[in-house]
Design an enzyme around this catalytic site. Sequence first.
Site, mmCIF file in Angstrom:
data_model
loop_
_atom_site.group_PDB
_atom_site.id
_atom_site.type_symbol
_atom_site.label_atom_id
_atom_site.label_comp_id
_atom_site.label_asym_id
_atom_site.label_seq_id
_atom_site.Cartn_x
_atom_site.Cartn_y
_atom_site.Cartn_z
ATOM 1 C CG HIS A 301 -1.934 1.069 1.222
ATOM 2 N ND1 HIS A 301 -2.814 1.270 0.181
ATOM 3 C CD2 HIS A 301 -2.193 2.041 2.135
ATOM 4 C CE1 HIS A 301 -3.587 2.317 0.465
ATOM 5 N NE2 HIS A 301 -3.231 2.804 1.639
ATOM 6 C CD GLU A 312 1.889 -1.954 3.027
ATOM 7 O OE1 GLU A 312 1.570 -2.709 2.094
ATOM 8 O OE2 GLU A 312 2.287 -0.786 2.860
ATOM 9 C CG HIS A 338 -2.981 6.911 -2.474
ATOM 10 N ND1 HIS A 338 -3.802 5.989 -3.078
ATOM 11 C CD2 HIS A 338 -3.215 6.787 -1.137
ATOM 12 C CE1 HIS A 338 -4.488 5.336 -2.158
ATOM 13 N NE2 HIS A 338 -4.135 5.801 -0.975
#
Length: 786
Positions: A301, A312, A338
């Site tokens: 991610h 993460e 993103h």
Amino acid sequence: MENMPSGVARVVVSGVGAITSQGGTAEEFWEGVRTGRVAIRPVRGLPMDGYQTGIGGEVTETRRPAYEYTSDDEVREPSVDFALVAAEEALGASGLTPGVEIPAERWGVAYGTCNGGWRSAEHALRARAADQEPDWQRYALVPPQAGAEALGAAFGIKGPVLSVNTACASGAHAMAHALEVIRAGRADAMLVGGADAFTETAFAGFSGLESLSGKPAAPYSRDRSGLSLGEGSGMFVLLSADAAARLGAPVLAEVLGYGLSADGYHPTAPHPEGEGAARAIRAALASAGLAPEDVRYVNGHGTGTPKNDSAESGAVRLALGEAAEKTALSSTKSMVGHLLGAAGAVEGIATVLALRDQIAPPTAGFTETDPQCGLDPIPGTGRPMDLDVALSNNFAFGGANATVAYARPGGIFEAADEDHDEVVVTGFSALTAAGDGAEALWQAFEAGTRPGEDEDGLRVARAVFDPEAAGTRKDRRRMDRISQLAIAACRAALEHAGVTGDVERAATGVVLGTGIGPVESNERFFLPLLTDGPAAGNPGVFPNTVYNAAAGQVAMALGVKGPTSTLTSGHAAGAAAIGVAYDLLRSGRADRILVPAVDAFSPGALDGYRTIPLFGSRSAADYTLTEGGIALVLERAGAARERGATVHAVVRAHATASDAAGVGRWDPTGDGLERAMRAALADAGVAPGELAEVWANAAGLTPVDQPEAAAIDRLLDGAEVPVRTPKRSLGEPVGAGAQLAAVLAIGSWQHGLSQGDALINSSSLGGTHTSIVLSPAPTSRTESAR
């Protein structure tokens, strides 16, 4: 995958397409990220004064899609353009044309997006603020389902069409739900992916949260300072392996499985140890038949924010154990930004092409190892690796986590076998304009009560509920009305189902349907920007602008941590949520799932309804829009028996079909709805004449109601089956129509009005139709019904 159990259908990737800041094709995207080229640069398409940064992964490709989804060339939605362009490439790469090699009815769409058509909403709100009349098509393009239905119409796709909105995990969720559709045999092919375009709201919101980096994001680096926003789309063509083999279609990779979970922790921040994300990774491994040591590469991610990257990394360690130290974890966001709802799709493409070319893409801009991350980020440029499988992670606001497992074609990994238990209803609640509770709703239905009053030419009814059921005054300060309705409805449904223990709640998921979503919060956030600029954006409001915020609030308030998703199929959103929850339960992803459908109004939302010609016509004279928060608890029958739960109904089957007519259009013959009804009944093993009743979608819009009436007439073919039309009196609860009908069907059995199988219809205003077969609990079924 020769050893895969016969009960689990193999699903393959046959084509991909992408449009990103790297270029207008998937191969341009891949060449850029494979070589570590950063395509995050000054943004030119939006006024950028006042934001925390002026850079982003902006699409500069000007190619237009072939399909014209609007009659006014000045009224276009960039996210829809991106999706169509990427889909054209994906279908071209697969060599398939829907309706040719595979019937159009056996193709579907699963479309993920974070913002949907919010750029169109910004244009409309800006026009209103200047005392101008926006083109009504602006409003028609705002709902996320518009993008899904544009894709379906562009390519003549007439099977299931879904829009999925779990913020930054939307693309991954779309992949998960598409996988279930093919494995359940409802389609042979799915067009799957996501799209998002830059919006003023997103830049102002992330600026208000101080989450944007002044230079291209450097995920996992010690000196990382925030994320870079990006825009674009990624699309896949998924096929059943049998169809691919029969047609000789190309196969790039196989989709082995996925994992979904809810953090239930915070509206924007992940669980600091990555506990929720680790559960998604573990679930993906389990569903794909993988061991931790099988995974050598994870497409992370990796947003570049301090909390997300460390959480993460912790999640990968928790899920993979000692194997994590030998696993590479890189972020393609470092090169394109993103892409929010499109991230899971575009990063999924990077993962598939990494498997194809045996090169793991890098993390660009990486400088120095952060001990709180510490895993191998593949700094600089891509690295040749022997890769049989790879994971793709996507985590979102509201704590919605998703991991998808991909493999090289022809691998030996086995997906976990599935125990297709019956799905039952063990609890329900209803917060409507009729009052608080299912009995109040039944009494209003029986009496033919028509709630609401005229509001500037549109009849509107508001939901009645005690806001304290959503939490304390302090808790409610961070919630909008839709979140309060969702929590109150879900709390009541869980109590009705007897799900009170912390352990049971932790094993419960939430799949929410909403037709218009968090419009109240979006307006509260955006309107001050029109007069006072980006600095006026309230960072306390921004987290509620994502469509899955209400589901996230439910998870936090009630401690449910199982699979979560949010479906936004317009006026059929609640039905889509029931279908997705049913599939998750049937494939063993959870023991029980809360399925609320919730909608609440804002001035801008009602203005949109008034502006669209359909609602201002004489044919809408008997139409009422009403708020609602209606929740069901769906449960695997075995889990319900184990805890001694009361079963109120059995969900026998569901089916979705599309008219493929275009944004805001439907087939006047009712063909799509007839196909949905017949498919659901066939799957349930029920003949039309055996039905005890049909709960129609009809809500008082003549051009929409007449095709349904004709379809029902053809279905029943003279059989004397009562057709109930509760929305004609009680009003259209936007996305909650299927939940409304389900609660009333149970009431019908309880009050002796009927006994036997019920067919529930729900339709969007863009020609997506879902039918659900609901049966009485086993102890009360008649012999003829079984």
